[in-house]
Design an enzyme around this catalytic site. Structure first.
Site, mmCIF file in Angstrom:
data_model
loop_
_atom_site.group_PDB
_atom_site.id
_atom_site.type_symbol
_atom_site.label_atom_id
_atom_site.label_comp_id
_atom_site.label_asym_id
_atom_site.label_seq_id
_atom_site.Cartn_x
_atom_site.Cartn_y
_atom_site.Cartn_z
ATOM 1 N N HIS A 33 -88.361 -104.887 70.909
ATOM 2 C CA HIS A 33 -87.049 -105.011 70.259
ATOM 3 C C HIS A 33 -85.947 -104.126 70.845
ATOM 4 O O HIS A 33 -85.051 -103.660 70.133
ATOM 5 C CB HIS A 33 -87.165 -104.776 68.743
ATOM 6 N N LYS A 50 -94.501 -104.658 69.041
ATOM 7 C CA LYS A 50 -93.115 -105.183 69.029
ATOM 8 C C LYS A 50 -92.151 -104.230 69.719
ATOM 9 O O LYS A 50 -92.066 -103.067 69.357
ATOM 10 C CB LYS A 50 -92.688 -105.408 67.567
ATOM 11 N N ARG A 94 -85.745 -97.897 67.041
ATOM 12 C CA ARG A 94 -86.647 -97.848 68.198
ATOM 13 C C ARG A 94 -85.967 -97.246 69.430
ATOM 14 O O ARG A 94 -86.622 -96.588 70.254
ATOM 15 C CB ARG A 94 -87.149 -99.269 68.505
ATOM 16 N N ASP A 103 -93.881 -101.467 61.222
ATOM 17 C CA ASP A 103 -92.583 -102.128 61.070
ATOM 18 C C ASP A 103 -92.304 -102.353 59.585
ATOM 19 O O ASP A 103 -92.977 -103.156 58.935
ATOM 20 C CB ASP A 103 -92.604 -103.468 61.826
ATOM 21 N N ASP A 104 -91.340 -101.634 59.058
ATOM 22 C CA ASP A 104 -90.917 -101.771 57.655
ATOM 23 C C ASP A 104 -91.931 -101.233 56.642
ATOM 24 O O ASP A 104 -91.925 -101.659 55.481
ATOM 25 C CB ASP A 104 -90.601 -103.239 57.283
ATOM 26 N N ASP A 133 -90.847 -97.603 61.430
ATOM 27 C CA ASP A 133 -89.523 -97.671 62.079
ATOM 28 C C ASP A 133 -88.356 -97.667 61.102
ATOM 29 O O ASP A 133 -87.226 -97.400 61.472
ATOM 30 C CB ASP A 133 -89.433 -98.902 62.998
ATOM 31 N N ASN A 134 -88.630 -97.992 59.838
ATOM 32 C CA ASN A 134 -87.617 -97.898 58.770
ATOM 33 C C ASN A 134 -88.333 -98.144 57.452
ATOM 34 O O ASN A 134 -89.522 -98.491 57.434
ATOM 35 C CB ASN A 134 -86.452 -98.896 58.962
ATOM 36 N N SER A 168 -88.440 -109.264 66.548
ATOM 37 C CA SER A 168 -89.092 -109.364 65.237
ATOM 38 C C SER A 168 -89.848 -110.679 65.051
ATOM 39 O O SER A 168 -89.500 -111.701 65.647
ATOM 40 C CB SER A 168 -88.068 -109.220 64.110
ATOM 41 N N CYS A 219 -84.603 -102.114 62.772
ATOM 42 C CA CYS A 219 -85.499 -101.985 63.946
ATOM 43 C C CYS A 219 -84.865 -101.485 65.233
ATOM 44 O O CYS A 219 -85.253 -100.437 65.762
ATOM 45 C CB CYS A 219 -86.122 -103.340 64.244
ATOM 46 N N LYS A 236 -85.017 -100.593 53.092
ATOM 47 C CA LYS A 236 -84.654 -100.898 54.476
ATOM 48 C C LYS A 236 -83.179 -101.295 54.575
ATOM 49 O O LYS A 236 -82.674 -102.013 53.710
ATOM 50 C CB LYS A 236 -85.530 -102.071 54.954
ATOM 51 N N HIS A 261 -93.876 -106.221 58.557
ATOM 52 C CA HIS A 261 -92.584 -106.909 58.516
ATOM 53 C C HIS A 261 -92.797 -108.359 58.053
ATOM 54 O O HIS A 261 -93.778 -108.987 58.419
ATOM 55 C CB HIS A 261 -91.986 -106.869 59.927
HETATM 56 CA CA LIG Z 1 -88.267 -102.564 61.019
#
Ligand SMILES: [Ca+2]
Length: 486
Positions: free
Chosen positions: A154, A152, A97, A53-54, A291-292, A177, A93, A309, A239
């Site tokens: 989301h 996660k 996803r 995540d991130d 994811d980003n 998140s 996110c 991001k 994240h």
């Molecule tokens: Ca993310």
């Protein structure tokens, strides 16, 4: 099992149709002359998607990080393939996803924004990924895969949207998140940890999350060593608020962010070691990505890409990506062809002997030739579209990326940017998007503007609906995920 001659699979029929007959029909139907396919081990591969995540493009050693120690992921790259132009479909996110799960752009499934037009889903959301969508997990279940989502989610926090309702046999993780608990916003419920559909801890102790996800992952792999499985492992880290376990806290050269990345590296190594010990590593495809892009603050790096991001610059949407599958992917290889999370659904479906859904548009392409290291394997994407919330902002085709001229360029948060001009970049020569060469290539600009027009008709743009969008899911009275007291 009787297979309909006209393959028109709605979701119910699709889920009913399982087994080898469908596999044979599906593979025959897609009969592309890929010589490497003949080499593919006939045994169904296991799939593991490790989805950070991130995590930024420049946050792991094999993608250039000099701050973070990631020996396990680097070794994974030495034993497999690096995809250097691998994209997610959004800089945040939820939309990103939704694409991994459906093989579609977020606007296709109406997951590009929440019910209020914000860029991601928030707790107690009335919206979620429509249960009528066919997820990657559901496709693999038709081939008798065991499936788990650990991490996660989301894509909706109401019961009908949870992973257990979207093709996963098992779920362990947080539903949205880690900055959406009551500590950040008092109206939110304490950040819940779920096992299947039950909250087992709230607020969750975030220091232990990566460790506990890893333990659950190892347990799931071990229990399923004799049958094909799909493990989706969307980490909560790095994240913000960034946490790391006791063994990793204050150990890296890059603060808590580096600690979290190094713990994820350890986790990845532990999972790979488990596969080896169980003697299933050769036939397990493991993909590691994010994811980003990394956020502007908190210590992550997207270098050498520009932007962060939440942006349609490369740094927001191009991710580090490593794929390892010793049985079929040549070791120590790298490919710069355009690939994306949307490609995983059709590709994994075909690798498992299933057919991608035929009753709806799937935006992803079959990237088996790229994975197998076929000489001259090319991306099948005529274009890749960069959306920010509901707005089309850029288009890539081949090496060219066009930032569209926009009077009001939306941001995921904060005020929009006014009068953003048309810009054309050659990403092969100028990965950091520094030199606008639109003046020199009017023909390329024209071609990319035509592609943008096509996307606007198909997927829509801002308030203008596309011709081929599908509805998201909604519930009327969403309830918070809290611990149930007996
Ligand atoms: Ca993310």
């Amino acid at each position: 099992m009787k297979i309909p001659t006209q393959t028109k699979l709605d979701r119910r029929n699709f889920l009913k149709l399982a087994g080898s007959a469908l596999s044979a029909a599906a593979l025959a139907a897609c009969a592309s002359p890929i010589s490497a396919l003949a080499k593919q081990n006939t045994k169904k591969p296991n799939f593991i998607i490790i989805f950070c995540d991130d995590l930024g493009y420049g946050d792991i050693g094999c993608f250039g990080s000099e701050k973070h120690r990631t020996p396990n992921i680097d070794k994974m790259a030495e034993q497999g393939l690096k995809l250097t132009s691998f994209y997610v479909t959004s800089g945040v996110c939820t939309p990103s996803r939704s694409s991994l799960m459906t093989g579609c752009y977020p606007r296709r499934t109406n997951m590009h924004q929440d019910a209020a037009g914000l860029c991601v889903l928030f707790p107690v959301a009335e919206k979620g990924l429509n249960p009528n969508e066919i997820t990657l997990a559901e496709i693999l279940k038709t081939q008798n895969y065991k499936t788990a989502c650990i991490g996660k989610w989301h894509l909706g926090d109401q019961k009908k949207f949870l992973p257990t309702k979207q093709g996963f046999d098992f779920y362990f993780g947080i539903p949205y998140s880690n900055d959406m608990g009551s500590r950040q916003r008092t109206k939110n419920p304490p950040l819940p940890l779920l096992k299947n559909e039950t909250v087992i801890e709230a607020p969750v102790n975030q220091n232990t999350l990566t460790k506990r996800y890893t333990e659950q992952a190892v347990k799931f792999i071990t229990e399923n060593k004799h049958n094909p499985f799909f493990l989706y492992l969307p980490h909560t880290m790095p994240h913000n608020p960034v946490h790391a376990g006791d063994r990793f806290r204050d150990k890296s050269a890059n603060g808590r962010y580096g600690d979290a990345v190094e713990e994820i590296d350890y986790s990845t190594g532990h999972i790979l070691k488990t596969l080896e010990q169980l003697n299933i590593d050769k036939n397990t495809l493991v993909i590691f990505t994010s994811d980003n892009g990394a956020a502007k603050r908190y210590g992550g790096s997207n270098l050498p890409l520009a932007g962060f991001k939440g942006s349609t610059l490369e740094g927001g949407m191009r991710e580090p990506c490593v794929v390892r599958w010793p049985a079929n992917i040549p070791a120590g290889t790298s490919c710069d062809e355009l690939t994306s999370t949307i490609d995983l659904l059709p590709t994994f479906a075909l690798l498992a002997g299933a057919a991608p859904p035929k009753d709806r548009i799937i935006d992803g392409k079959d990237i088996r030739p790229i994975l197998f290291g076929e000489p001259d394997a090319k991306s099948l994407h005529e274009a890749f579209y960069y959306y920010q919330v509901d707005q089309l902002q850029a288009v890539r085709s081949g090496k060219w990326k066009l930032h569209l001229p926009l009077e009001t360029k939306k941001r995921n948060w904060g005020k929009p940017e006014m009068n953003s001009p048309l810009k054309l970049y050659d990403l092969k020569a100028d990965i950091a998007e520094k030199y606008n060469i639109a003046d020199k290539h009017p023909d390329v600009v024209k071609k990319l503007l035509a592609l943008a027009k096509k996307a606007r008709q198909d997927l829509g743009d801002t308030n203008k609906k596309g011709q081929n969008q599908r509805p998201a899911g909604f519930v009327q009275n969403p309830v918070p995920l809290t611990i149930k007291k007996n």
